[in-house]
Design an enzyme around this catalytic site. Structure first.
Site: not given
Length: 409
Positions: A86, A173, A194, A229, A232-233, A48, A82, A45, A40
């Site tokens: 997406r 999947q 998830d 989670k 994140k910033t 992952h 989500k 990140h 994506t």
């Protein structure tokens, strides 16, 4: 210790499909397993990275990883977690992202002599015959069971609903697992918690269609002590690509985690022995900062190398000691001409990425959280001019933890 014992002790494991059988498999070793990564973005990140670390521990214990790039599934997008569909990506973007992520993975996983492999599900998904696929694979899925999955139930309650495109993701999947079983004797899929419903789909497909054993395992998501989670910033995700998140910013993120999260992060995201993890996690009051420095250094070393980790650590210590090491903190070059008539503080803050918007910058200034060259700025109309620079450099600070060098060119 075998892989199960290592992952259990370090706190990775959330769910298992067949616990006793999985324990027995890991006691023997040599398990071929896979983890899927949908491309994506053009970088992994922090979210992952937890699964990448699990993969590395598994490999060190004698098992064989398959890194599955989602060049096919990425064209649909996983609805798990989500609220909305997406954004659709072009084939060119997906393929470019896959190439970038492959390069990153080689820093953490050993691919020499086939000890791990990278495959792309575009190889079997992009040219599927739809009718044959429905007859061959779709017959093994029931709509009732699929709709019971959490990832679908959440979306069904939303006004926008769930598109038929996304509804097919679980089947795709599951088919990935079947293909990897047939092509590479892969018997286990791993992923974040998830992904539980999607992993079960693949396990059931192999057992139903082939009558063979297949297994699934999920890991706890990387969350802080409040269940939010991590990674994140204000500026967005914490990336592994140094062009998207500098080594200094990466270091600082981990240096500033909450006290309650230090031990968990040390266990999940570093290779430190668990005795040392527990010792560091038990530190109290101001001493916990020692553990945070170790966490930040070890994690930055794994991702960016020891040289960059050392530079980031020295820069952080120097900055908090009222000094700055040029080149070791985020730096932006600005043409001197841009400051000829003065640049207002809000424009500067947004231009160098210290804040995501002018409104955010205005709040920071009005609350006394911005310093220019160590001098507080409280006026949102304040003009930055060349005479504020020393030797062509200016240090900008927001709050206690964000620093940025501006250099005139």
């Amino acid at each position: 210790m075998n892989a199960y014992e290592v992952l259990k002790e370090r706190g990775f494991i959330e769910q298992l499909t067949h616990e006793d059988e999985i324990k027995a498999l890991f006691e023997k070793g040599g398990v071929t397993f896979y983890i899927g990564i949908d491309p994506t973005a053009d970088s992994l990140h922090v979210g992952h990275f937890l699964t990448v670390m699990a993969m590395a521990h598994m490999q060190q214990c004698g098992n064989r990883p398959i890194c599955l790039m989602g060049g096919g599934t990425g064209m649909i997008g996983d609805p798990s977690g989500k609220a909305d569909m997406r954004k659709m990506m072009t084939v060119e973007t997906i393929d470019q992202n896959v190439a970038c992520i492959k390069n990153q993975l080689s820093r953490f996983i050993n691919f020499d002599d086939g000890s791990a492999i990278i495959v792309n599900n575009a190889d079997w998904l992009r040219n599927l015959n739809y009718i044959e696929f429905l007859r061959d694979v779709g017959v093994h899925f029931t709509v009732n069971r699929m709709l019971a999955a959490d990832c679908f139930k959440t979306r069904m309650d939303k006004e926008a609903g769930l598109s038929f495109l996304e509804f097919n993701y679980m089947i795709m999947q599951g088919y990935d697992f079947l293909e990897l079983y047939n092509r590479h004797n892969c018997i286990m899929q791993l992923g974040g918690s998830d992904q539980w419903s999607n992993i079960l789909a693949g396990v059931r497909l192999i057992r139903s269609k082939l009558g063979k054993s297949a297994y699934g395992m999920t890991f706890k998501l990387l969350t802080n002590s409040d269940g939010v989670k991590m990674g994140k910033t204000v500026g967005g995700a914490v990336w592994l690509d140094p062009k998207k998140t500098t080594p200094y910013d990466f270091y600082q993120y981990w240096r500033n985690v909450g006290d309650k999260d230090v031990e968990k992060c040390l266990a999940l995201l570093t290779f430190l022995p668990m005795d040392e993890v527990r010792r560091l996690g038990a530190l109290q009051d101001s001493e916990i900062n020692q553990a945070k420095e170790v966490l930040a250094f070890e994690l930055t070393k794994i991702v960016h190398g020891e040289v960059e980790a050392t530079k980031a650590q020295e820069a952080a210590r120097a900055l908090f000691g009222k000094g700055a090491i040029a080149g070791s903190v985020p730096t932006t070059e600005l043409p001197a001409a841009d400051l000829a008539d003065g640049m207002d503080i809000l424009t500067l803050l947004t231009t160098i990425g210290v804040v995501p918007s002018r409104s955010e910058g205005r709040r920071a200034v009005q609350q006394g959280g911005v310093k220019i060259g160590e001098q507080p700025v409280s006026d949102a109309e304040f003009k930055i001019t060349a005479n504020l620079f020393t030797d062509g450099k200016l240090l900008v600070q927001k709050g206690k933890k964000t620093f940025h060098n501006v250099v005139l060119k």
